[in-house]
Design a protein around this motif. Structure first.
Motif, PDB file in Angstrom:
ATOM      1  N   TYR B 186      15.667  39.655  76.880  1.00  0.00           N
ATOM      2  CA  TYR B 186      15.153  40.522  75.825  1.00  0.00           C
ATOM      3  C   TYR B 186      14.240  41.572  76.407  1.00  0.00           C
ATOM      4  O   TYR B 186      14.304  42.738  76.068  1.00  0.00           O
ATOM      5  N   VAL B 187      13.375  41.115  77.312  1.00  0.00           N
ATOM      6  CA  VAL B 187      12.438  42.056  77.919  1.00  0.00           C
ATOM      7  C   VAL B 187      13.199  43.128  78.677  1.00  0.00           C
ATOM      8  O   VAL B 187      12.912  44.311  78.582  1.00  0.00           O
ATOM      9  N   CYS B 189      16.147  44.158  78.155  1.00  0.00           N
ATOM     10  CA  CYS B 189      16.828  45.067  77.242  1.00  0.00           C
ATOM     11  C   CYS B 189      15.845  46.028  76.607  1.00  0.00           C
ATOM     12  O   CYS B 189      16.186  47.136  76.272  1.00  0.00           O
ATOM     13  N   SER B 190      14.625  45.535  76.412  1.00  0.00           N
ATOM     14  CA  SER B 190      13.693  46.320  75.612  1.00  0.00           C
ATOM     15  C   SER B 190      12.790  47.216  76.419  1.00  0.00           C
ATOM     16  O   SER B 190      12.281  48.180  75.904  1.00  0.00           O
ATOM     17  N   SER B 191      12.550  46.875  77.657  1.00  0.00           N
ATOM     18  CA  SER B 191      11.573  47.670  78.394  1.00  0.00           C
ATOM     19  C   SER B 191      12.168  49.024  78.741  1.00  0.00           C
ATOM     20  O   SER B 191      13.370  49.221  78.755  1.00  0.00           O
ATOM     21  N   HIS B 196      20.256  45.912  83.035  1.00  0.00           N
ATOM     22  CA  HIS B 196      21.052  45.007  82.227  1.00  0.00           C
ATOM     23  C   HIS B 196      20.857  43.592  82.723  1.00  0.00           C
ATOM     24  O   HIS B 196      20.762  43.362  83.914  1.00  0.00           O
TER      25      HIS B 196
END
Lengths: 443, 209
Positions: B186-187, B189-191, B196
């Motif tokens: 998640y991190v 993907c979000s940062s 990937h």
């Protein structure tokens, strides 16, 4: 070709007659403005619909100010973040009105990543008699212009326009769950899972991070922020709730970064009710200050709690919304209902609180008389002018005639979003794609 | 009697025939296992959800998984302490490389950690339930490298070994890794400068711990 259009006709009427809601029509937020004259709804398709209360007319006193559609506009569109290969949903998570300062109305609406300031204004006059173009907008032939005239404002049919005035973007890595306008009317906060950002309403390219609970190592993450709100009177105070069931009150005067709270509200867990799902059901889904600023209300999965700002170790009052679901947590976990985020609201005088439940039920609790009522928002029970009948859920034993058993509850019909008029007893309840507006009985 | 070759892993040798669980503990174990399976399913399906991974939901799911895992362990411990003949095996959980007394279960069980120690990416079949997502990732990576015989060697008939959910320390590590790697995904993907997410090879992860 003919066959195709026939199929389409059949499909359309089938859909219409059987009331299949398209997902885009699902209402995701409702909010009265500060005077109660306007009611805004946001939906999953990124649209905002604003209702305006009719002026009460003396000739028809029984039509007590009904709400009619005032303006509809597309607030957010679906976006794609190419860098992270993520789609950004256009669903409106929250709408907050700014108090009215001139003839126009302003509201903030937000999706997962971007907050927008919208101006809703009326236009009932238009200038006519331009020199260089005619009234349809066509450029006039200069050779036909023989004299100068001053354009005059002429009345026209009322037009309500919504214009985007500010776009506050690129400040949130995680999903925005709430926004709150400060009582100073100049700033507001936007909150995501790990951070709270402070904005000035005039400045869109900069925001200040005032709370950051992201751990250095994400593997150590134990809680996220679920909601935040400014104090209604103190412009330096705000509160934020967490997924662990705690609320922190912060004072912005203490430091630029408000990681240190000045008050911490948490009730110790009752070990006798511990289960696999204790963490999920203790996560707070909504936090609201009372209008008088002395209390905080929080909603977790099964209860609503009222906290006194002066007492941090336990809530002042706890109300059971639907305790009969405690034994059903496992199935609610499997069908995802346990993750539903219910909101809660105060009435104008802070004497009654309201929150939603399943089966299109919503509950009201009178804090003074300690009485509560369960009502249902459904088409069958809501003929105009009909009085809502209290409902009851049968928890065991013999079911009475009007009661409904726990197993018959429809968990797909949930009331997550409700709002209460700031001064009067008028409530708006969102049931999936339908909006219900209920008023106090007229004597 | 063969010693386990793995030195990194502590293995609980469970002999179904000897342990007698109380029915309550059984219920807790079964429920805990189901909850964990559902949590894993939800975590993985949330990756394809519109709008991306939801941190709050993912966190709650991982907490439920840990809670279920802890309750399962508790239930196991009470069950084992109720059956004194198996105390020996409980002790083996702590010590490294010791061997169980029962021959039938042992041979096949020990093959598991041994194969892992040699870098062969197969889990103990008993841990399929918990490890399947990690397995999926590894399978995705090593599809060409796995030969069919390895499958058949590891699969045991139900009659041979009963426990389909082994609460050994290795499982605990794997769960933590699965859980934490989802959050890490998640991190990533979000940062802002996120790469990937890549599947994490299990052996490397265990060594890191």
């Amino acid at each position: 070709m003919e066959e195709e259009s026939d199929t389409r006709k059949i499909n359309n009427s089938f859909l219409r007659d059987h009331n299949y809601a398209t997902e885009a029509d699902i209402i995701s937020t409702v909010e009265f403005n500060s005077s109660g004259e306007l009611l805004a709804t946001g939906d999953k398709g990124g649209r905002v619909v604003v209702f305006q209360r009719e002026q009460e007319s003396k000739s028809q006193p029984q039509r007590r100010g009904e709400y009619n559609v005032y303006s509809t506009f597309q607030s957010h569109e679906p976006e794609f973040d190419y860098l992270k290969s993520l789609e950004i949903e256009e669903k409106i998570n929250k709408i907050k009105w700014l108090p009215q300062q001139n003839a126009a109305y302003f509201l903030l609406s937000t999706n997962d990543k971007t907050v927008k300031l919208w101006k809703i204004s009326e236009r009932d006059k238009r200038p006519e008699g331009y020199n260089l173009k005619d009234d349809d907008g066509r450029i006039r032939d200069p050779s036909t212009i023989t004299s100068l005239r001053v354009p005059v404002l002429q009345p026209m049919d009322l037009m309500v326009e919504a214009t985007s005035r500010r776009v506050f973007s690129n400040a949130h890595t995680y999903h925005i769950n709430s926004i709150s306008v400060n009582s100073d009317l100049q700033t507001y906060i936007s909150t995501d899972d790990l951070r709270v950002n402070l904005w000035n309403l005039e400045i869109t390219d900069r925001s200040f991070n005032i709370v950051d609970i992201k751990p250095a190592n994400m593997e150590e993450l134990t809680e996220v922020i679920t909601s935040a709100e400014f104090h209604p009177q103190q412009c330096h105070t705000f509160a934020y709730s967490s997924s662990k069931g705690s609320i922190r009150l912060c004072d912005m005067r203490e430091a630029a970064l408000c990681d240190k709270h000045c008050k911490y509200f948490e009730e110790p867990e009752d070990p006798s009710t511990r289960s696999f799902f204790s963490e999920i059901i203790s996560s707070i889904s909504d936090v609201k200050f009372s209008h008088n600023g002395r209390y905080l209300m929080t909603r977790d999965y099964l209860t609503v709690k009222v906290w006194d700002l002066q007492m941090e170790n336990k809530p002042l009052e706890t109300y059971q919304v639907h305790d009969y679901l405690r034994g059903k947590l496992c199935s609610l976990y499997e069908n995802d209902c346990i993750f539903d985020k219910f909101e809660c609201v105060w009435n104008g005088s802070d004497s009654v609180i309201m929150t939603g439940s399943y089966n299109n039920f919503f509950r009201m609790f009178d804090r003074n008389t300690k009485r509560d009522v369960t009502l249902e928002a459904s088409r069958e029970n809501s003929k105009p002018r009909a009085i809502l009948k209290p409902r009851k859920v049968c928890v065991g034993g013999k079911r009475r005639k009007d009661e409904i058993s726990v197993d018959s509850l429809d968990f797909s019909k949930k009331i997550l979003h409700t709002t209460w008029h700031p001064h009067e007893n008028i409530i708006a309840v969102a049931a999936t794609n339908n909006l219900y507006i209920f008023q106090d009985k007229v004597n | 009697m063969r010693e386990a070759e793995s030195t990194n892993l502590n293995v609980l040798i469970v002999c179904p025939g000897l342990i007698s669980k109380t029915s309550c503990d059984m219920e807790v174990s079964v429920e805990a296992k189901r909850i964990m399976v559902v949590a894993l399913g939800k975590l993985y399906s949330s990756r394809t959800q519109r709008g991306g991974l939801r941190l709050h939901r993912s966190l709650l799911l991982t907490l439920v998984m840990k809670s279920a895992r802890d309750m399962y362990h508790e239930a196991q411990t009470t069950a084992e302490s109720a059956a004194p003949g198996c105390k020996q095996q409980q002790q083996q959980q702590q010590s490294k490389g010791e061997v169980a007394t029962e021959p039938t279960g042992v041979q096949t069980e020990l093959q598991g950690p041994a194969s892992l120690a040699t870098g062969n990416p197969r889990t103990l079949p008993g841990e399929e339930v918990v490890c399947s997502p990690a397995e999926l990732r590894r399978d995705a990576e090593n599809k060409e490298n796995l030969c069919p015989t390895q499958h058949s060697r590891k699969r045991r008939g139900k009659a041979a070994v009963e426990p389909d959910f082994l609460p050994c320390k290795k499982a605990k590590l794997e769960q933590q890794l699965i859980v934490n790697s989802v959050l890490l995904d998640y991190v990533n993907c979000s940062s802002e400068l996120g790469a990937h997410p890549t599947p994490m090879p299990l052996q490397r992860a265990i060594a890191a711990c």
